[in-house]
Design a protein around this motif. Structure first.
Motif, PDB file in Angstrom:
ATOM      1  N   LEU A 151       0.813  -1.226   0.000  1.00  0.00           N
ATOM      2  CA  LEU A 151       0.000   0.000   0.000  1.00  0.00           C
ATOM      3  C   LEU A 151       0.845   1.274   0.000  1.00  0.00           C
ATOM      4  N   ARG A 152       2.162   1.113   0.109  1.00  0.00           N
ATOM      5  CA  ARG A 152       3.042   2.294   0.099  1.00  0.00           C
ATOM      6  C   ARG A 152       2.972   2.950  -1.274  1.00  0.00           C
ATOM      7  N   GLU A 153       2.671   4.224  -1.325  1.00  0.00           N
ATOM      8  CA  GLU A 153       2.616   5.003  -2.580  1.00  0.00           C
ATOM      9  C   GLU A 153       1.509   4.525  -3.532  1.00  0.00           C
ATOM     10  N   TYR A 154       0.614   3.635  -3.082  1.00  0.00           N
ATOM     11  CA  TYR A 154      -0.456   3.172  -3.975  1.00  0.00           C
ATOM     12  C   TYR A 154      -1.494   4.276  -4.172  1.00  0.00           C
ATOM     13  N   HIS A 155      -1.960   4.443  -5.409  1.00  0.00           N
ATOM     14  CA  HIS A 155      -2.975   5.462  -5.703  1.00  0.00           C
ATOM     15  C   HIS A 155      -4.364   4.817  -5.645  1.00  0.00           C
ATOM     16  N   HIS A 156      -5.042   5.050  -4.537  1.00  0.00           N
ATOM     17  CA  HIS A 156      -6.326   4.379  -4.273  1.00  0.00           C
ATOM     18  C   HIS A 156      -7.446   5.019  -5.097  1.00  0.00           C
ATOM     19  N   ARG A 157      -8.283   4.147  -5.680  1.00  0.00           N
ATOM     20  CA  ARG A 157      -9.470   4.634  -6.410  1.00  0.00           C
ATOM     21  C   ARG A 157     -10.751   4.444  -5.609  1.00  0.00           C
ATOM     22  N   ILE A 158     -10.634   3.741  -4.481  1.00  0.00           N
ATOM     23  CA  ILE A 158     -11.794   3.504  -3.609  1.00  0.00           C
ATOM     24  C   ILE A 158     -11.403   3.948  -2.196  1.00  0.00           C
ATOM     25  N   ALA A 159     -12.294   4.594  -1.496  1.00  0.00           N
ATOM     26  CA  ALA A 159     -12.033   4.906  -0.087  1.00  0.00           C
ATOM     27  C   ALA A 159     -11.660   3.609   0.625  1.00  0.00           C
ATOM     28  N   TRP A 160     -10.716   3.693   1.525  1.00  0.00           N
ATOM     29  CA  TRP A 160     -10.200   2.438   2.090  1.00  0.00           C
ATOM     30  C   TRP A 160      -9.852   2.561   3.567  1.00  0.00           C
ATOM     31  N   GLY A 161      -9.544   1.441   4.152  1.00  0.00           N
ATOM     32  CA  GLY A 161      -9.068   1.376   5.526  1.00  0.00           C
ATOM     33  C   GLY A 161      -8.123   0.201   5.665  1.00  0.00           C
ATOM     34  N   LEU A 162      -7.357   0.190   6.761  1.00  0.00           N
ATOM     35  CA  LEU A 162      -6.348  -0.845   6.998  1.00  0.00           C
ATOM     36  C   LEU A 162      -6.704  -1.654   8.230  1.00  0.00           C
ATOM     37  N   ALA A 163      -6.711  -2.974   8.056  1.00  0.00           N
ATOM     38  CA  ALA A 163      -6.956  -3.892   9.174  1.00  0.00           C
ATOM     39  C   ALA A 163      -5.926  -5.005   9.115  1.00  0.00           C
ATOM     40  N   GLY A 164      -5.969  -5.847  10.136  1.00  0.00           N
ATOM     41  CA  GLY A 164      -5.091  -7.021  10.118  1.00  0.00           C
ATOM     42  C   GLY A 164      -3.945  -6.896  11.102  1.00  0.00           C
ATOM     43  N   GLY A 165      -4.109  -7.502  12.287  1.00  0.00           N
ATOM     44  CA  GLY A 165      -2.997  -7.601  13.223  1.00  0.00           C
ATOM     45  C   GLY A 165      -2.504  -6.293  13.778  1.00  0.00           C
ATOM     46  N   LEU A 166      -3.344  -5.232  13.737  1.00  0.00           N
ATOM     47  CA  LEU A 166      -2.898  -3.940  14.258  1.00  0.00           C
ATOM     48  C   LEU A 166      -2.974  -3.942  15.785  1.00  0.00           C
ATOM     49  N   THR A 167      -1.971  -3.302  16.395  1.00  0.00           N
ATOM     50  CA  THR A 167      -1.864  -3.261  17.850  1.00  0.00           C
ATOM     51  C   THR A 167      -1.419  -1.873  18.280  1.00  0.00           C
ATOM     52  N   PRO A 168      -1.466  -1.563  19.573  1.00  0.00           N
ATOM     53  CA  PRO A 168      -0.904  -0.284  20.025  1.00  0.00           C
ATOM     54  C   PRO A 168       0.583  -0.162  19.691  1.00  0.00           C
ATOM     55  N   GLU A 169       1.259  -1.304  19.565  1.00  0.00           N
ATOM     56  CA  GLU A 169       2.706  -1.297  19.353  1.00  0.00           C
ATOM     57  C   GLU A 169       3.104  -1.091  17.889  1.00  0.00           C
ATOM     58  N   ASN A 170       2.232  -1.471  16.950  1.00  0.00           N
ATOM     59  CA  ASN A 170       2.643  -1.395  15.523  1.00  0.00           C
ATOM     60  C   ASN A 170       1.829  -0.408  14.703  1.00  0.00           C
ATOM     61  N   VAL A 171       0.794   0.189  15.283  1.00  0.00           N
ATOM     62  CA  VAL A 171      -0.123   0.993  14.449  1.00  0.00           C
ATOM     63  C   VAL A 171       0.529   2.282  13.949  1.00  0.00           C
ATOM     64  N   VAL A 172       1.460   2.866  14.715  1.00  0.00           N
ATOM     65  CA  VAL A 172       2.137   4.081  14.235  1.00  0.00           C
ATOM     66  C   VAL A 172       2.922   3.754  12.966  1.00  0.00           C
ATOM     67  N   ASP A 173       3.643   2.660  12.994  1.00  0.00           N
ATOM     68  CA  ASP A 173       4.423   2.236  11.815  1.00  0.00           C
ATOM     69  C   ASP A 173       3.494   1.955  10.634  1.00  0.00           C
ATOM     70  N   ALA A 174       2.348   1.322  10.929  1.00  0.00           N
ATOM     71  CA  ALA A 174       1.391   0.997   9.855  1.00  0.00           C
ATOM     72  C   ALA A 174       0.881   2.276   9.200  1.00  0.00           C
ATOM     73  N   ILE A 175       0.550   3.269  10.004  1.00  0.00           N
ATOM     74  CA  ILE A 175       0.025   4.530   9.463  1.00  0.00           C
ATOM     75  C   ILE A 175       1.097   5.272   8.681  1.00  0.00           C
ATOM     76  N   ARG A 176       2.329   5.315   9.220  1.00  0.00           N
ATOM     77  CA  ARG A 176       3.409   6.043   8.544  1.00  0.00           C
ATOM     78  C   ARG A 176       3.815   5.352   7.242  1.00  0.00           C
ATOM     79  N   THR A 177       3.634   4.017   7.190  1.00  0.00           N
ATOM     80  CA  THR A 177       3.980   3.284   5.969  1.00  0.00           C
ATOM     81  C   THR A 177       2.894   3.418   4.899  1.00  0.00           C
ATOM     82  N   THR A 178       1.633   3.364   5.336  1.00  0.00           N
ATOM     83  CA  THR A 178       0.529   3.272   4.356  1.00  0.00           C
ATOM     84  C   THR A 178      -0.269   4.555   4.195  1.00  0.00           C
TER      85      THR A 178
END
Ligand SMILES: O=C(O)c1ccccc1NCC(=O)[C@H](O)[C@H](O)COP(=O)(O)O
Length: 211
Positions: A151-178
């Protein structure tokens, strides 16, 4: 950049719902799927729904239900959003979107770049796609992260959200990456399958705000 929306999913108790609302969740998810440890009956989902303020959206989560029971579930719970987490077709979801007042989301198991292309079949047929790890023993709620680099640099054509194994410990990295506009977490906020940990819900929402 607008604040990242937060969906806390798989809530089963008034205490957990209240904690998610108090912690700043924008969406709370209620799973109606009996094999899940987070399953709630329609009656319980309706009760939980009624304690959520209008400022927070309630997401009812269904898996491969036939049209009639889908209508019964929506009538019983009256959510803001219905999230389809099975093999529901674009045509069926477009019909739900056309014929009802509900926001329609489709969960999509993201495996590789090709699955990012395949989801475009739902373009203009749903309001949002929720990218999740591919189904395992359950269609969702497996606590497994997807490959965020897809999802890095992907040009989304549909409104989206991110799920899957997110935790308080990894969600900052997930947001900064995607740069996800919405993040969704369930099992990573639990002390046991289906048992939400209030402190982890609070920590997750705080981490998202600091991302
Ligand atoms: O949460 C479940 O048990 C579940 C069961 C069957 C279908 C969907 C389910 N959850 C849907 C969600 O939106 C979850 O929040 C999402 O899959 C992320 O779950 P997790 O990896 O546990 O954070």
């Amino acid at each position: 950049m607008p604040d990242t929306m937060i969906k806390i999913c798989g809530l089963k108790t008034p205490e957990a719902v209240d904690a998610a609302v108090d912690a700043g969740a924008t969406h709370i998810g209620l799973v109606h799927f009996e094999p899940s440890p987070r399953h709630v009956s329609l009656n319980d989902a309706a009760k939980l729904r009624r304690r959520v303020p209008d400022s927070v959206k309630v997401v009812l989560l269904l898996v491969n239900m036939q049209p009639a029971p889908t209508g019964e579930a929506l009538d019983a719970v009256q959510p803001d959003v219905v999230q389809f987490h099975g093999n529901e077709t674009p045509e069926w979801l477009a019909l739900v979107k056309e014929k009802t007042r509900y926001e329609v989301w489709k969960a999509w198991g993201l495996m590789n770049a090709q699955s990012l292309e395949n989801v475009l079949a739902y373009e203009s047929k749903v309001d949002r796609v929720l990218y999740d790890a591919p189904a395992k023993k359950l269609p969702g709620g497996n606590g497994v992260p997807l490959d965020w680099s897809l999802l890095r640099e992907y040009h989304h054509r549909i409104a989206w959200g991110l799920a899957g194994g997110l935790t308080p410990e990894n969600v900052v990295d997930a947001i900064r990456t995607t740069h996800a506009p919405l993040v969704d977490a369930s099992s990573g906020l639990e002390s046991a399958p289906g048992v939400k940990d209030i402190d982890r819900i609070t920590a997750f929402c705080r981490a998202v705000r600091e991302a």
